[in-house]
Scaffold this motif. Structure first.
Motif, PDB file in Angstrom:
ATOM      1  N   PRO A 158      -1.407  57.907  40.287  1.00  7.29           N
ATOM      2  CA  PRO A 158      -2.167  59.805  41.323  1.00  7.29           C
ATOM      3  C   PRO A 158      -2.927  58.433  42.270  1.00  7.29           C
ATOM      4  CG  PRO A 158      -3.271  59.323  38.979  1.00  7.29           C
ATOM      5  CD  PRO A 158      -1.889  58.596  39.199  1.00  7.29           C
ATOM      6  N   PRO A 159      -3.385  58.947  43.754  1.00  5.38           N
ATOM      7  CA  PRO A 159      -2.659  60.811  43.340  1.00  5.38           C
ATOM      8  C   PRO A 159      -2.145  61.124  44.241  1.00  5.38           C
ATOM      9  CG  PRO A 159      -4.004  59.191  45.279  1.00  5.38           C
ATOM     10  CD  PRO A 159      -4.117  58.887  44.442  1.00  5.38           C
ATOM     11  N   ALA A 180      19.199  63.454  45.551  1.00  6.66           N
ATOM     12  CA  ALA A 180      17.805  64.239  45.400  1.00  6.66           C
ATOM     13  C   ALA A 180      16.623  63.691  44.627  1.00  6.66           C
ATOM     14  CB  ALA A 180      17.797  65.746  44.569  1.00  6.66           C
ATOM     15  N   PRO A 181      16.345  63.055  45.623  1.00  6.73           N
ATOM     16  CA  PRO A 181      14.746  62.160  44.625  1.00  6.73           C
ATOM     17  C   PRO A 181      13.744  62.367  44.025  1.00  6.73           C
ATOM     18  CG  PRO A 181      14.581  61.827  47.160  1.00  6.73           C
ATOM     19  CD  PRO A 181      15.496  63.359  46.543  1.00  6.73           C
ATOM     20  N   ASP A 182      13.597  61.253  42.495  1.00  2.42           N
ATOM     21  CA  ASP A 182      12.536  62.831  42.509  1.00  2.42           C
ATOM     22  C   ASP A 182      10.984  62.229  43.114  1.00  2.42           C
ATOM     23  OD1 ASP A 182      13.688  63.435  40.102  1.00  2.42           O
ATOM     24  OD2 ASP A 182      14.062  61.979  39.054  1.00  2.42           O
ATOM     25  N   ILE A 184       7.084  69.143  52.157  1.00  5.81           N
ATOM     26  CA  ILE A 184       7.394  67.595  52.561  1.00  5.81           C
ATOM     27  C   ILE A 184       8.122  67.828  53.561  1.00  5.81           C
ATOM     28  CG2 ILE A 184       8.085  66.228  50.857  1.00  5.81           C
ATOM     29  CD1 ILE A 184       6.933  67.040  48.648  1.00  5.81           C
ATOM     30  N   VAL A 185       9.244  68.414  53.428  1.00  9.92           N
ATOM     31  CA  VAL A 185      10.824  68.288  54.086  1.00  9.92           C
ATOM     32  C   VAL A 185       9.762  68.670  55.694  1.00  9.92           C
ATOM     33  CG1 VAL A 185      11.599  69.975  55.527  1.00  9.92           C
ATOM     34  CG2 VAL A 185      12.210  68.691  52.222  1.00  9.92           C
ATOM     35  N   LEU A 227       3.904  61.746  48.761  1.00 13.19           N
ATOM     36  CA  LEU A 227       4.824  62.093  49.166  1.00 13.19           C
ATOM     37  C   LEU A 227       6.085  62.141  49.855  1.00 13.19           C
ATOM     38  CD1 LEU A 227       3.328  65.381  46.540  1.00 13.19           C
ATOM     39  CD2 LEU A 227       4.603  62.783  46.070  1.00 13.19           C
ATOM     40  N   ALA A 228       5.664  62.488  51.338  1.00  9.80           N
ATOM     41  CA  ALA A 228       6.340  62.879  52.422  1.00  9.80           C
ATOM     42  C   ALA A 228       7.177  60.775  52.805  1.00  9.80           C
ATOM     43  CB  ALA A 228       6.311  62.827  53.572  1.00  9.80           C
ATOM     44  N   GLU A 229       5.983  60.002  52.570  1.00  7.98           N
ATOM     45  CA  GLU A 229       6.053  58.609  53.174  1.00  7.98           C
ATOM     46  C   GLU A 229       7.711  57.952  52.039  1.00  7.98           C
ATOM     47  OE1 GLU A 229       2.942  56.653  53.022  1.00  7.98           O
ATOM     48  OE2 GLU A 229       1.949  57.753  54.912  1.00  7.98           O
TER      49      GLU A 229
END
Length: 171
Positions: free
Chosen positions: A69-70, A55-57, A102-103, A76-78
């Motif tokens: 950011p941003p 479960a990564p942050d 993201i999934v 986040l998906a990358e």
């Protein structure tokens, strides 16, 4: 992959190259301003059944709170797709809320590695209608997450039941 509805989740399973669900690791993706530790009670319970999970942050949250950011969905998906590079076996992606978006993106990026996905209370990939002013502020957020203990305690058993039921149905 052929979609199949299970309870209030949507699961995608099966590959053309014979990868099996029971050989997979589960990757949990948390929602907005949360952290991977949210999934610890579920991961501990799955481990009792011999199911490997991580479960990564996400960037800007948990151990990655200091990331600049941003924080866009593609970024986040990358990040998650990069994290999956260290996992040799096929994966089942489980996303909660924004994590479901993201999934979906990661599954599209890594169709050979992702053999199933489960979306829990998903936010549509197209997003929710919010004023630009609020969306801009949300994209700049990060730092120390404040996840809800109520969510974990009230949802843990329900999530575990759905995960194990889905796992056994698709395996």
């Amino acid at each position: 992959m052929n979609p199949r509805a299970v309870d209030s989740t949507t699961a995608f399973a099966g590959t053309d190259d014979g990868k099996k669900l029971q050989d997979a690791s589960v990757v949990f993706i948390h929602g907005f301003l949360d952290e991977g530790a949210l999934w610890l009670p579920v991961r501990e319970r799955l481990a009792e059944f011999g199911i490997t999970s991580v479960a990564p942050d996400l960037s800007g949250m948990g151990a990655r709170a200091s990331a600049p950011p941003p924080f866009t969905l593609s970024r986040l998906a990358e990040d998650v797709a990069s994290d999956l590079g260290g996992i040799a076996q096929p994966v089942v992606l489980v996303g909660h809320s924004m994590g479901a978006q993201i999934v979906e993106l990661v599954a599209a990026m890594l169709p050979r590695q992702v053999i199933a996905m489960m979306l829990l209370t998903p936010v549509p990939l197209s997003g929710l209608a919010v004023p630009d002013e609020i969306a801009t502020k949300m994209r700049s957020l990060g730092g120390t997450p404040k996840h809800s203990a109520n969510f974990v305690s009230s949802s843990r058993d329900g999530m575990l039941t759905v995960l194990l039921t889905t796992w056994s149905t698709l395996a």
